[in-house]
Design a protein around this motif. Sequence first.
Motif, mmCIF file in Angstrom:
data_model
loop_
_atom_site.group_PDB
_atom_site.id
_atom_site.type_symbol
_atom_site.label_atom_id
_atom_site.label_comp_id
_atom_site.label_asym_id
_atom_site.label_seq_id
_atom_site.Cartn_x
_atom_site.Cartn_y
_atom_site.Cartn_z
ATOM 1 N N TYR A 50 0.679 -1.264 -0.049
ATOM 2 C CA TYR A 50 -0.009 -0.117 0.045
ATOM 3 C C TYR A 50 0.910 1.287 -0.088
ATOM 4 N N ALA B 31 0.702 4.444 -2.532
ATOM 5 C CA ALA B 31 -0.367 4.280 -3.604
ATOM 6 C C ALA B 31 -0.910 5.531 -3.872
ATOM 7 N N ASP B 32 -1.306 5.887 -5.168
ATOM 8 C CA ASP B 32 -1.744 6.998 -5.562
ATOM 9 C C ASP B 32 -3.354 6.846 -5.475
ATOM 10 N N ALA C 213 -1.642 3.354 3.142
ATOM 11 C CA ALA C 213 -1.227 4.118 1.957
ATOM 12 C C ALA C 213 -1.305 5.754 1.942
ATOM 13 N N CYS D 24 -4.564 8.751 -0.810
ATOM 14 C CA CYS D 24 -4.874 7.506 -1.732
ATOM 15 C C CYS D 24 -6.484 7.689 -2.115
#
Lengths: 148, 70
Positions: A29, A32-33, A61, A65
């Motif tokens: 994670y 993560a975008d 994340a 995110c």
Amino acid sequence: MTPDGDTIKLNIWDTAGQEKYQAINRNLYLGADGAVICYDLTTKFAVEKVDYWKKELQENAGQRCAITIIGTKNDSDVLLDTRLRLEEYAIQNNFPFAETSAKYGVNVKEAFGIAINEIEKSQPGTNPTERKSLGATAGNGGNGKTCC
Amino acid sequence: MVDKNDKPTFKLIVTGDSGVGKSCLIQVYSAIVNHTKETFADIIENPGATVGKFFHFWLRPLTYNTFNRL
């Protein structure tokens, strides 16, 4: 597809759904975008399940995110209550929602497109078209910073 | 994130309970985007628990956000 000035790179990470692999998932994670939370539309809706994935993502994340919710297997015996409550959950949390059927390829490309757009919305300046109109140049990432 | 070639790079995670169809969804997406002739039957032929799997795509905006322009 050949990269050119109008392309983006998309790295998709397929994670484990099983509880015993969650420690591995937490490492995936990082950075993560965006994320997609998949929910089987043929099973009974349980808010705690979706909440669990949302919490896992937000904690590991980060808040930036961009989350999208996808209802899967909409070609099978979909439970209407699940569909309604999942969509309602998405609306309440301000997440986009899409239904897909991998079996028939219905809405699959569109659902990922929604997820990508959600990332772009959360990260202004990353949309290639927008970057061009902003006059973004190599290196500044379209963040509006100028020199001199 | 923007890579050194100035191409926006997005990391997208696909999560959800076991058996909801995450791997299948990604593989179908991969087949659509890469125009491969892999069928759904081919994809579900080898089911199994995923621990972590990585897919990489180059996408043009018109291939993924056309619905925004409708």
